[in-house]
Motif scaffolding. Structure first.
Motif, PDB file in Angstrom:
ATOM      1  N   UNK A   1       0.463  -1.212   0.342  1.00 32.09           N
ATOM      2  CA  UNK A   1      -0.077   0.324   0.370  1.00 32.09           C
ATOM      3  C   UNK A   1       1.479   1.445   0.269  1.00 32.09           C
ATOM      4  N   UNK A   2       0.529   2.214  -1.171  1.00 33.16           N
ATOM      5  CA  UNK A   2       1.631   2.875  -1.270  1.00 33.16           C
ATOM      6  C   UNK A   2       0.873   4.188  -0.163  1.00 33.16           C
ATOM      7  N   UNK A   3       1.885   4.826   0.679  1.00 34.97           N
ATOM      8  CA  UNK A   3       1.983   5.305   1.617  1.00 34.97           C
ATOM      9  C   UNK A   3       2.496   6.761   1.733  1.00 34.97           C
ATOM     10  N   UNK A   4       3.325   7.213   0.597  1.00 36.01           N
ATOM     11  CA  UNK A   4       4.303   8.549   0.692  1.00 36.01           C
ATOM     12  C   UNK A   4       4.440   8.081  -1.479  1.00 36.01           C
ATOM     13  N   UNK A   5       4.507   9.550  -1.645  1.00 38.77           N
ATOM     14  CA  UNK A   5       5.615  10.733  -3.115  1.00 38.77           C
ATOM     15  C   UNK A   5       6.911  11.205  -2.663  1.00 38.77           C
ATOM     16  N   UNK A   6       7.248  11.266  -2.861  1.00 43.63           N
ATOM     17  CA  UNK A   6       8.261  12.550  -2.797  1.00 43.63           C
ATOM     18  C   UNK A   6       9.238  12.396  -4.222  1.00 43.63           C
ATOM     19  N   UNK A   7       8.808  14.117  -5.315  1.00 44.41           N
ATOM     20  CA  UNK A   7       9.341  13.720  -6.311  1.00 44.41           C
ATOM     21  C   UNK A   7      11.679  14.624  -5.885  1.00 44.41           C
ATOM     22  N   UNK A   8      11.678  14.014  -6.685  1.00 45.24           N
ATOM     23  CA  UNK A   8      13.303  14.416  -5.641  1.00 45.24           C
ATOM     24  C   UNK A   8      13.873  15.654  -7.159  1.00 45.24           C
TER      25      UNK A   8
ATOM     26  N   UNK B   1       5.539   2.338   0.047  1.00 42.85           N
ATOM     27  CA  UNK B   1       4.609   1.289   0.570  1.00 42.85           C
ATOM     28  C   UNK B   1       5.339   0.671   1.527  1.00 42.85           C
ATOM     29  N   UNK B   2       3.408   0.483   2.513  1.00 42.66           N
ATOM     30  CA  UNK B   2       3.902  -0.080   3.547  1.00 42.66           C
ATOM     31  C   UNK B   2       3.433  -1.715   3.120  1.00 42.66           C
ATOM     32  N   UNK B   3       4.007  -2.519   3.728  1.00 38.80           N
ATOM     33  CA  UNK B   3       3.129  -4.305   3.169  1.00 38.80           C
ATOM     34  C   UNK B   3       3.504  -4.723   4.765  1.00 38.80           C
ATOM     35  N   UNK B   4       2.463  -5.766   4.980  1.00 42.68           N
ATOM     36  CA  UNK B   4       2.390  -6.248   6.548  1.00 42.68           C
ATOM     37  C   UNK B   4       2.968  -7.966   6.109  1.00 42.68           C
ATOM     38  N   UNK B   5       3.610  -8.088   7.001  1.00 42.46           N
ATOM     39  CA  UNK B   5       4.228  -9.159   7.417  1.00 42.46           C
ATOM     40  C   UNK B   5       3.749 -10.323   8.614  1.00 42.46           C
ATOM     41  N   UNK B   6       4.686 -11.401   8.574  1.00 41.42           N
ATOM     42  CA  UNK B   6       4.326 -12.193   9.989  1.00 41.42           C
ATOM     43  C   UNK B   6       5.084 -11.608  11.510  1.00 41.42           C
TER      44      UNK B   6
END
Length: 565
Positions: free
Chosen positions: A130-137, A145-150
């Motif tokens: 799930x994308x939670x942030x964008x930065x143009x450099x 992005x955030x992902x859930x693991x065990x």
């Protein structure tokens, strides 16, 4: 935190994002597709593919895999509440090489698009991101992005040259860009029902303009039948969960609604919205993230594929050094207007479908009158009301003045030049080029795209395209890998192949076996065309204007003078 680098970060694994990734992959560039869900959407949404989209799927090398999940030549009939046919949409033309309309099963097509990414070692699809942030450099983009693991949540950063948001109407990317989403979202709600083992068995599409309750009935591949029913304002959405209510909707269409094998049931609301801009710096939006439209003409899916087609070749050109970044500014200029036009037509079609009894009575009689006039009838039959993409600004060159960046559609108010004789007064610049079948020295009876390839083409009718090109032009053509094609009557192909064997650059002679290419040039004031990688006409001119025309295309497309040799 994990950091990964790629060329293009694509947000959303719907058909647009997957198509874009495949098009970048076949042209040798890396992409990572981030999808918030754990798998592809498994319920049908779109039901129609048009001939333009099929050309794109061929370019992506996936049409043969997708073809089994389609049914060609989908006919649509609008009927009133008594079942009388008001209008028939039955286009016979195959100017782009395929029937104009196909029915399809979207989840199966999406799976093939996703599977196609496995061909490219540096391209991957990542679910559960799930994308939670964008930065143009400025010189690159960073997507978080955030992902859930065990072991809990993990943050991943993907860097790339560019990012494209293809994540649907609620697009995080569009909101990050801060652009307006203009248009309307009518309150009308619809319930869609898909069933297996089609209980009716009739093919194609019926648009039921029934004042009592508008509906749609569609025959789809693999024995699937779709119905869509409009919900009245006084009917709460929750009512669709009542089996008795659903059976009451279906009982006018099937003898025994209780025996249907329902595989999908959902409610939705039509939208007609378009973003004010499709680009901010190194970030773009495409598909439903950029525009939402009602389903009436089946153009939401196809319009998104057109976005991917347009943006993919431009990203490719910039990534490989063929063009400056300014080329990417033409994406909004070319795609936004056509998307807005498609929304307007779809909204109008919906208004016709939903007319109340008095308006429906007037509509039915108007339709009967229109059907008596062949010219008016063909307007609906041949899908002429559907606006074809026509780019009047962007990577185009005006045919009359050879001015880059803009192209007038007609010479109606002024002759092209005093030495021009032509049966036509409309310019082909900005329109998609036709695709008949042709012969070459090594191929027989093949579609034209197999000869021109998926990059730039300079083609002439009946002559050697190198004749009026300077040494500098020829060097530019070589560096930019522009294909040189001579369209020739099949009767003269052998002569031309022998005659052009010593050309300064290789020339492919394409034999016009059907006369379609001759007819095309016969009513247009040109003997030369320059085709873009998306098969749209960038420029058209007399053959003697070849050098000047090529220079104008270079400027319109922000092409570098060196290119990638």
């Amino acid at each position: 935190m994990t950091t990964i680098d790629t060329d293009v970060v694509i947000i959303g694994a719907g058909p647009v994002g997957l198509t874009l990734a495949n098009l970048l992959g076949v042209r040798g560039h890396r992409a990572i597709v981030l999808e918030a869900r754990d798998q592809l959407i498994d319920y049908p949404r779109g039901v129609g593919i048009d001939d333009e989209a099929i050309r794109t799927l061929c370019t992506a090398g996936l049409w043969e895999q997708i073809r089994p999940y389609t049914v060609p030549h989908h006919i649509a009939r609008m009927v009133n509440g008594e079942g009388k046919v008001l209008a028939v949409n039955d286009p016979k033309s195959q100017e782009f090489g395929f029937p104009r309309k196909h029915g399809f099963i979207q989840p199966l097509v999406d799976k093939e698009l996703a599977a196609g990414l496995a061909r490219f070692p540096d391209t991957e699809l990542r679910f559960g991101h799930k994308v939670i942030g964008l930065e143009d450099h400025d010189d690159h983009i960073a997507v978080t992005a955030e992902r859930h693991t065990e072991d809990g949540a993990e943050t991943v950063t993907i860097t790339g040259r560019y990012a494209v948001g293809c994540e649907g109407g609620s697009s995080f990317t569009r909101k990050w860009m801060g652009v307006d989403f203009e248009g309307k979202s009518p309150s009308t709600r619809w319930v869609v029902v898909d069933v297996e083992n089609d209980p009716i068995g009739t093919p194609s599409v019926y648009l039921g303009a029934d004042p009592r309750r508008p509906y749609v009935s569609i025959g789809l591949p693999q024995g699937i039948r779709r119905w869509e029913f409009m919900l009245h304002d006084d009917e709460p959405t929750e009512k669709v969960n009542d089996p008795d209510f659903m059976r009451s909707l279906l009982k006018r269409h099937v003898p025994d609604p209780s025996a249907l094998e329902i595989i999908n049931q959902r409610t939705f609301t039509h939208h007609g919205r378009v973003a004010t801009d499709f680009r901010k710096g190194r970030v773009f939006i495409a598909g439903d993230a950029a525009h939402l439209m009602p389903v009436w003409l089946g153009q939401g899916w196809n319009t998104g594929i057109r976005d991917a087609t347009n943006l993919s070749w431009k990203l490719t050109a910039v990534l490989q050094g063929d063009a400056d970044d300014a080329l990417l500014d033409t994406y909004t200029a070319e795609r936004r207007k056509h998307a807005a036009d498609m929304i307007d037509v779809n909204m109008a079609a919906g208004s016709v479908m939903k007319m109340k009894p008095l308006g429906g009575w007037v509509r039915d009689r108007a339709a009967s009158a229109l059907n008596l006039v062949p010219k008016w009838k063909s307007y609906f039959t041949e899908l002429r009301f559907k606006p074809m993409p026509r780019y009047v600004s962007g990577v185009v060159v005006d045919q009359a003045t050879l001015t880059p960046g803009r192209a007038r559609p007609s010479f109606k108010h002024g002759k092209l030049a005093p030495f021009i004789d032509s049966a036509g007064e409309n310019s082909p610049v900005g329109l998609q080029f036709i695709q008949p079948r042709v012969n070459t020295a090594s191929q027989a009876n093949v579609l034209l795209d197999e000869v021109t390839g998926d990059w730039w083409t300079l083609a002439t009718w009946g002559t050697n395209p190198t004749t009026y090109l300077t040494p500098d032009d020829l060097d530019l053509i070589r560096r930019h890998r522009i294909n040189l094609i001579s369209f020739m009557p099949e009767t003269q192909r052998a002569w031309a192949e022998k005659r052009y064997a010593d050309s300064p650059l290789p020339v492919t002679v394409a034999g016009d076996t059907s006369g379609a290419l001759k007819d095309w040039f016969d009513v247009r004031a040109c003997g030369l065309v320059i085709l873009r990688p998306d098969r749209f006409v960038a420029a058209a001119s007399l053959t003697q204007q070849a050098s000047r025309t090529l220079v104008a295309v270079v400027k319109a497309g922000s092409l570098t003078r060196t290119g990638k040799a």
